[in-house]
Design a protein around this motif. Structure first.
Motif, short mmCIF file in Angstrom:
data_model
loop_
_atom_site.label_atom_id
_atom_site.label_comp_id
_atom_site.label_asym_id
_atom_site.label_seq_id
_atom_site.Cartn_x
_atom_site.Cartn_y
_atom_site.Cartn_z
N LEU A 424 0.98 -1.10 0.00
CA LEU A 424 0.18 -0.04 -0.06
C LEU A 424 0.87 1.25 -0.09
N GLU A 425 0.68 2.14 -1.04
CA GLU A 425 1.36 3.24 -1.05
C GLU A 425 0.39 4.53 -0.91
N LEU A 426 0.58 5.48 0.07
CA LEU A 426 -0.35 6.55 0.18
C LEU A 426 0.50 7.82 -0.23
N ASP A 427 0.29 8.57 -1.08
CA ASP A 427 0.94 9.89 -1.70
C ASP A 427 2.27 9.35 -1.94
N GLY A 428 2.58 8.08 -2.43
CA GLY A 428 3.96 7.63 -2.86
C GLY A 428 4.85 7.27 -1.87
N GLU A 429 4.34 7.18 -0.68
CA GLU A 429 4.92 6.38 0.63
C GLU A 429 4.21 5.32 1.04
N ARG A 430 5.19 4.23 1.25
CA ARG A 430 4.89 2.98 1.58
C ARG A 430 4.25 2.91 2.92
N VAL A 431 3.49 2.36 3.14
CA VAL A 431 2.75 2.12 4.54
C VAL A 431 2.94 0.75 5.11
N ALA A 432 3.53 0.45 6.13
CA ALA A 432 3.88 -0.66 6.70
C ALA A 432 2.62 -1.33 7.43
N LEU A 433 2.07 -2.45 6.93
CA LEU A 433 0.61 -2.95 7.23
C LEU A 433 0.88 -3.99 8.33
N PRO A 434 -0.22 -3.76 9.13
CA PRO A 434 -0.38 -4.79 10.35
C PRO A 434 -0.75 -5.97 9.67
N SER A 435 -1.26 -7.23 10.61
CA SER A 435 -1.70 -8.50 10.03
C SER A 435 -3.11 -7.88 9.50
N LEU A 436 -3.38 -7.94 8.35
CA LEU A 436 -4.88 -7.71 7.77
C LEU A 436 -5.61 -8.54 6.82
N GLU A 437 -6.66 -8.54 6.61
CA GLU A 437 -7.38 -9.31 5.58
C GLU A 437 -8.05 -8.48 4.67
N GLY A 438 -8.03 -7.19 4.97
CA GLY A 438 -8.87 -6.55 4.07
C GLY A 438 -8.25 -4.90 4.15
N ILE A 439 -8.61 -4.12 3.07
CA ILE A 439 -8.40 -2.71 3.04
C ILE A 439 -9.35 -1.82 2.24
N ILE A 440 -10.07 -0.86 2.93
CA ILE A 440 -10.99 -0.47 2.23
C ILE A 440 -10.67 1.27 2.19
N VAL A 441 -10.88 1.68 1.00
CA VAL A 441 -10.61 3.21 0.77
C VAL A 441 -12.09 3.80 0.47
N CYS A 442 -12.26 4.99 1.55
CA CYS A 442 -13.60 5.70 1.30
C CYS A 442 -13.44 7.15 1.05
N ASN A 443 -14.48 7.33 0.18
CA ASN A 443 -14.59 9.02 -0.33
C ASN A 443 -15.55 9.52 0.48
N ILE A 444 -16.78 8.67 0.92
CA ILE A 444 -17.59 9.36 1.70
C ILE A 444 -17.72 8.97 3.23
N GLY A 445 -18.67 9.42 3.85
CA GLY A 445 -18.74 9.10 5.36
C GLY A 445 -19.07 7.73 5.71
N TYR A 446 -20.10 7.14 5.05
CA TYR A 446 -20.65 5.81 5.15
C TYR A 446 -20.21 4.75 4.24
N TRP A 447 -20.29 3.49 4.88
CA TRP A 447 -19.92 2.38 4.47
C TRP A 447 -20.88 1.35 4.69
N GLY A 448 -20.89 0.28 3.84
CA GLY A 448 -21.56 -0.94 4.45
C GLY A 448 -23.24 -0.83 4.88
N GLY A 449 -23.83 0.28 4.18
CA GLY A 449 -25.18 0.11 4.64
C GLY A 449 -25.45 0.96 6.03
N GLY A 450 -24.88 2.06 6.01
CA GLY A 450 -25.19 3.02 7.22
C GLY A 450 -24.25 2.81 8.59
N CYS A 451 -22.94 2.87 8.16
CA CYS A 451 -21.92 2.69 9.05
C CYS A 451 -20.78 3.67 8.94
N ARG A 452 -20.66 4.18 9.80
CA ARG A 452 -19.44 5.43 9.94
C ARG A 452 -18.13 5.03 9.89
#
Ligand SMILES: [Zn+2]
Ligand SMILES: [Zn+2]
Ligand SMILES: [Zn+2]
Ligand SMILES: [Zn+2]
Length: 565
Positions: A424-452
């Motif tokens: 994962l690179e944010l604005d060209g900088e590599r981000v060290a990831l913890p142990s993960l299974e998913g990444i979500i990139v949001c433009n708006i405030g809500y996700w998954g049907g009504g969850c902030r």
């Protein structure tokens, strides 16, 4: 003798058998023939009606049973079934339909005004709305069991037959409560007569419609949300000029939006009736207007959400799904009160590894991009819905099934060790990831049907977000069970950061991905999310609904800064 007698008896018996057979077959065949004949007649009548409706100036619809006491506008008889026009409200039984079509005019979408610029009421007699009151005596209208009382198809004023003489402004129609949303017939008449079609001319003509005139175009997707769109189309045609109401199953958004180029620049509002997907479709058409040098005609977009879990609509204050809770008149009042905000739109580029000659896949994104468990849920759900569409017509079943997929995949863990397979690179900088299974990139405030998602729960401070800050919010989830916990507000995602550009490199294996709820399975690739455009949306305050009605639904952290346009 004896054999002869036996023969006669046999003869008699066989004749009886034949008679029985004859009557039996008659009893079977006649109803069958009758049924076939009736159904043939019926289908013949239906195709005839369809053809007739298509050619007519009215917006006829046939119904087998009217949902309120109805009287034929031609013969004045009480009728149970027949046709009604959803533009002007004229009703007629089958026998009177041709005469009604010929003798009763419909709402005229384009007509000259009187020399002084005013227009007159257009009265239609009978079948006034159930709870309507007389403009003169304030008593209820349409209470007598006959074709009685009048309604103006433009201003919706209702008046008793006997009170007509006492009506104060009987001569001029001001188009009623929604005059600043209606495209008046005289405006289109003047535009049609213009020799030079220039935006300045439209502005000049628009001045005659009042300073607060912000005409609205309604674009409805009749396939969204339990076919509510069909009924909504009719209600909007009744309240507005039928020319400004579009059925997206018959016309694409870009064709419908061409009407904007005949209206004063910067004033038009577009009400999209449909899910977030339909909104994205319309916003793509708006972006296409920019490419056609129609920048100045770009409308402000507002939403009447159909279906469930519409996060974009929810973020903008229009709720997650409309099922007729408020009358259509109130929807229009909300559109009148809404404020203009700007919203970022993003470009998602997917370049598959090892495929150098093919163009990368490019998608537009309004809501969110994700890789991992929530995309897998969407993918499973999508696949099953394609297989058995009828099962998925109910909102509640949809929600239940969606949740089941989530919990089932807890066991499967298909997205395990994502952090080892993705960069994962944010604005060209590599981000060290913890142990993960998913990444979500949001433009708006809500996700998954009504969850902030970004704010999460609790009072933990977080960097502020805005719809027009040109920044994406990136979070990580530990798995589908974690996803489900976030959705019921028992856990928070891991905040990974904010960025103007997000780059993801999937090194090996195939992963589920989604953009705005449209899922697919993706092999090794590079994904780049960059800013595409800003679009003008309408924001409605204090209507956001979280999944459950806790106290947080009254707070308003994502409230966008309004801009003065
Ligand atoms: Zn009749
Ligand atoms: Zn009509
Ligand atoms: Zn009127
Ligand atoms: Zn009255």
């Amino acid at each position: 003798m004896c054999p002869e007698g036996g023969e006669a008896r046999e003869d008699c018996g066989s004749r009886e058998e034949w008679t029985l057979l004859f009557w039996t077959s008659l009893a079977v065949i006649v109803p069958v023939i009758l049924t076939l004949w009736c159904s043939a007649q019926r289908s013949k009548r239906k195709t005839y009606m369809k053809e007739f409706f298509r050619k007519s100036k009215h917006g006829w619809h046939y119904t087998d049973l009217f949902n309120k006491p109805t009287y034929c506008c031609v013969c004045s008889q009480h009728i149970l079934h027949g046709a009604f026009c959803d533009c002007c409200g004229v009703c007629a039984d089958e026998q009177c339909l041709r005469r009604a079509d010929r003798s009763l005019p419909c709402k005229e979408i384009m007509a000259p005004s009187r020399p002084d610029g005013s227009t007159e009421h257009r009265w239609v007699r009978g079948n006034v709305p159930l709870a309507s009151y007389c403009a003169v005596c304030k008593q209820q209208c349409g209470t007598q069991p006959k074709l009685c009382d009048l309604r103006c198809v433009w201003c919706q004023t209702t008046v008793h037959d006997d009170c007509m003489d006492g009506l104060a402004d009987a001569e001029t129609c001001d188009l009623g409560e929604f005059h600043s949303l209606i495209i008046p017939p005289h405006y289109l008449h003047l535009v049609n007569k213009l020799r030079r079609r220039h935006p300045d001319e439209f502005t000049k003509l628009g001045a005659s419609c009042g300073r607060s005139w912000t005409p609205v175009l309604v674009l409805a997707n009749t396939r969204s949300g339990n076919n509510m769109g069909e009924a909504l189309l009719g209600e909007f045609r009744t309240l507005l000029n039928p020319v400004q109401v579009f059925d997206l199953s018959e016309l694409t958004p870009s064709k419908a939006l061409q009407l904007c180029t005949l209206l004063p620049p910067g004033r038009v509002r577009v009400l999209v009736c449909g899910g977030d997907g339909t909104v994205g479709w319309v916003l793509d058409a708006v972006d296409a207007m920019k490419l056609k040098d129609q920048d100045q005609f770009i409308p402000r977009v507002t939403i009447l959400p159909l279906g469930t879990g519409n996060d974009l609509s929810n973020t903008l204050g229009w709720g997650a799904g409309y099922a007729g809770e408020i009358p259509v008149e109130q929807v229009l009042r909300n559109v009148l009160d809404a404020e203009v905000v700007k919203m970022d739109r993003w470009k998602v580029q997917v370049a598959s590894k090892g495929v150098y000659f093919r163009k990368p896949k490019v998608l537009s994104m309004n809501n969110y991009f994700s890789v991992g468990p929530d995309a897998l849920m969407a993918l499973n759900f999508h696949a099953h819905r394609e297989k058995t569409p009828s099962f998925f017509s109910s909102r509640i079943i949809n929600k239940a099934v969606y949740f089941l997929y989530g919990t089932r995949d807890c066991l499967v863990q298909e997205c395990k060790d994502l952090d080892k397979r993705i960069e994962l690179e944010l604005d060209g900088e590599r981000v060290a990831l913890p142990s993960l299974e998913g990444i979500i990139v949001c433009n708006i405030g809500y996700w998954g049907g009504g969850c902030r998602l970004w704010e999460g729960m609790g009072d933990e401070p977080c960097p502020p977000t805005r719809l027009d800050d040109g920044l994406l919010e990136v979070v990580g989830v530990f798995g589908s069970f974690h996803c489900a916990q976030i959705q019921v507000k028992l856990a928070n995602p891991v905040r990974l950061g904010q960025a103007h550009t997000v780059r993801l490199v999937l090194k090996n294996s195939t992963m589920p991905m989604q953009v705005d709820g449209e899922p697919w399975a993706q092999g090794p690739c590079t994904i780049t999310i960059t800013h595409k455009t800003q679009t003008f949306m309408l924001y409605h305050s204090a209507e956001q609904t979280d999944d459950d009605d806790d106290e947080s639904s009254t707070s308003d952290p994502e409230r966008p800064q309004s801009c003065n346009f």
